[in-house]
Motif scaffolding. Sequence first.
Motif, PDB file in Angstrom:
ATOM      1  N   ALA A  37       0.830  -1.219   0.000  1.00 37.87           N
ATOM      2  CA  ALA A  37       0.000   0.000   0.000  1.00 37.87           C
ATOM      3  C   ALA A  37       0.855   1.257   0.000  1.00 37.87           C
ATOM      4  N   LYS A  38       1.963   1.220   0.725  1.00 36.02           N
ATOM      5  CA  LYS A  38       2.836   2.395   0.838  1.00 36.02           C
ATOM      6  C   LYS A  38       3.845   2.493  -0.315  1.00 36.02           C
ATOM      7  N   GLY A  39       4.053   1.364  -1.021  1.00 34.00           N
ATOM      8  CA  GLY A  39       5.131   1.317  -1.999  1.00 34.00           C
ATOM      9  C   GLY A  39       6.473   1.408  -1.289  1.00 34.00           C
ATOM     10  N   ARG A  40       6.540   0.765  -0.120  1.00 34.68           N
ATOM     11  CA  ARG A  40       7.749   0.856   0.710  1.00 34.68           C
ATOM     12  C   ARG A  40       8.730  -0.250   0.359  1.00 34.68           C
ATOM     13  N   PRO A  41      10.025   0.095   0.209  1.00 37.56           N
ATOM     14  CA  PRO A  41      11.020  -0.944  -0.078  1.00 37.56           C
ATOM     15  C   PRO A  41      11.027  -2.006   1.029  1.00 37.56           C
TER      16      PRO A  41
ATOM     17  N   PRO B 208       3.926   1.878  10.175  1.00 33.91           N
ATOM     18  CA  PRO B 208       4.762   2.915   9.550  1.00 33.91           C
ATOM     19  C   PRO B 208       3.897   4.123   9.259  1.00 33.91           C
ATOM     20  N   SER B 209       4.520   5.235   8.943  1.00 35.97           N
ATOM     21  CA  SER B 209       3.740   6.423   8.622  1.00 35.97           C
ATOM     22  C   SER B 209       2.782   6.095   7.472  1.00 35.97           C
ATOM     23  N   ALA B 210       1.541   6.618   7.579  1.00 34.77           N
ATOM     24  CA  ALA B 210       0.475   6.235   6.643  1.00 34.77           C
ATOM     25  C   ALA B 210       0.480   7.113   5.394  1.00 34.77           C
ATOM     26  N   ASN B 211       1.625   7.130   4.722  1.00 37.45           N
ATOM     27  CA  ASN B 211       1.753   7.912   3.490  1.00 37.45           C
ATOM     28  C   ASN B 211       2.333   7.027   2.397  1.00 37.45           C
ATOM     29  N   ILE B 212       2.326   7.523   1.164  1.00 33.16           N
ATOM     30  CA  ILE B 212       3.076   6.853   0.103  1.00 33.16           C
ATOM     31  C   ILE B 212       4.546   7.052   0.435  1.00 33.16           C
TER      32      ILE B 212
ATOM     33  N   PRO C 194       5.889  13.513   2.178  1.00 36.29           N
ATOM     34  CA  PRO C 194       5.839  14.030   3.552  1.00 36.29           C
ATOM     35  C   PRO C 194       4.873  13.199   4.399  1.00 36.29           C
ATOM     36  N   SER C 195       5.220  12.963   5.652  1.00 34.23           N
ATOM     37  CA  SER C 195       4.367  12.133   6.512  1.00 34.23           C
ATOM     38  C   SER C 195       3.026  12.811   6.777  1.00 34.23           C
ATOM     39  N   PRO C 196       1.986  12.001   7.022  1.00 33.99           N
ATOM     40  CA  PRO C 196       0.638  12.545   7.216  1.00 33.99           C
ATOM     41  C   PRO C 196       0.391  12.979   8.656  1.00 33.99           C
TER      42      PRO C 196
ATOM     43  N   LYS D  90      14.899   8.269  -0.263  1.00 35.85           N
ATOM     44  CA  LYS D  90      14.339   9.612  -0.370  1.00 35.85           C
ATOM     45  C   LYS D  90      13.157   9.703   0.600  1.00 35.85           C
ATOM     46  N   HIS D  91      13.060  10.838   1.281  1.00 34.48           N
ATOM     47  CA  HIS D  91      12.058  10.938   2.328  1.00 34.48           C
ATOM     48  C   HIS D  91      11.384  12.288   2.370  1.00 34.48           C
ATOM     49  N   TYR D  92      10.173  12.314   2.799  1.00 33.21           N
ATOM     50  CA  TYR D  92       9.463  13.562   3.122  1.00 33.21           C
ATOM     51  C   TYR D  92       9.401  14.531   1.958  1.00 33.21           C
TER      52      TYR D  92
HETATM   53 MG    MG Z   1       7.793   7.020   7.099  1.00 38.15          MG
END
Ligand code: MG
Length: 364
Positions: A67-71, A154-158, A162-164, A254-256
Amino acid sequence: YLVIRVITKMIKTKLIRINKFRPEPEKIRYAADIIKRGGLVAFPTETVYGLGANAFDENAIRNVFKAKGRPADNPLIVHIAELKDVHRLAKKPPKIAKLLMERFWPGPLTIVLKKKKIVPDIATGGSNTVAIRMPDNRIAISLIKSVGVPLVAPSANISGKPSPTRAKDVLEDLKGKIELIIDGGKTSIGIESTVIDMTVMPPIILRPGVVTLEAIEKLIGKVKLLSFTVKEEKISISETDSKNFLKSPGLKYKHYAPNAEVIVVEGKAKDVYKKINLLADEALKNNKKVGIISFRKDHKYKNCYTAFAGSNAKVVAKRLFTILREMDKKGIDIIISESLSGKGIGLAVSDRLKRSAGYNIIKV
Ligand code: MG
Ligand code: AMP
């Protein structure tokens, strides 16, 4: 057509409002049931919104990454509601780790410990350590208790955005990908927890947060801060830190980052003000939409959308991700930001700001 349908299978995302002071038990039970059935529920914590799943359900955890596309090598923080839950997840925490728990939990401090077998490898990105935190938010705590097991969140963002800090940020990123979003209002802290690795001596702060290095050292003595320098937009890390760097793989991504390009200008206030005006003029000439983030009320920038983010790091922490998201919505092409001092909470805010800029920093 059929293949595309399978890949982009949409879920109907529900949004419910829960009272953050007195969470309604029937609403908490409703959310908990979704998690018990293997679903994903976004919920508020005091830091940012988290995307919650049963920490012992490998399939649900896989869906969190999807859902997040997180590695897959970026491990998740496991959230608990009671101190005794630590022992379900981690092997004998050192005494100083217990001191931290007693002093800062519930609160925005994540503690990395040796993991027990029960924690699925997929949750920790294959690492033999587990990151644990007890959030300071009644909705989060009631939800964890109601499910009856710890939750990865984890933070509920793509991934990379930037974090939600508001339910609507979560909706923007994850609509159609998760079952439920709990709206519990704007989060009170606004940036993610401090992460400290307690499996090494001295302990290492992997990610700064509002539980500051200074406050931690006051309690347990000297700790290290994972440091890296930046050259030509590439992050380079010292030899000694490279091993630790890889311990928290999340750091390398890459973040935020908003859609806009972000530039941070560092130096004396007067010089920073001058340089930002120059950069803004140049960008405006090239027909770019410019946004400026300022930490000083006396800096009046002309012809550009300016967000005064506050002059106190705690206030800035609360607003930073909202400002980045709002600037994207305004269609801003370039965000130019002042910088703030790296002491105390300022260290955490600077860290997020510089990362959102991909370490695109101009020193004047
Ligand atoms: Mg995060
Ligand atoms: P997020 O929940 O999206 O705010 O990210 C969690 C952060 O905690 C990332 O930077 C991870 O790399 C870090 N983290 C989670 N688990 C571990 C672990 N076992 N060891 C080191 N860092 C971790």
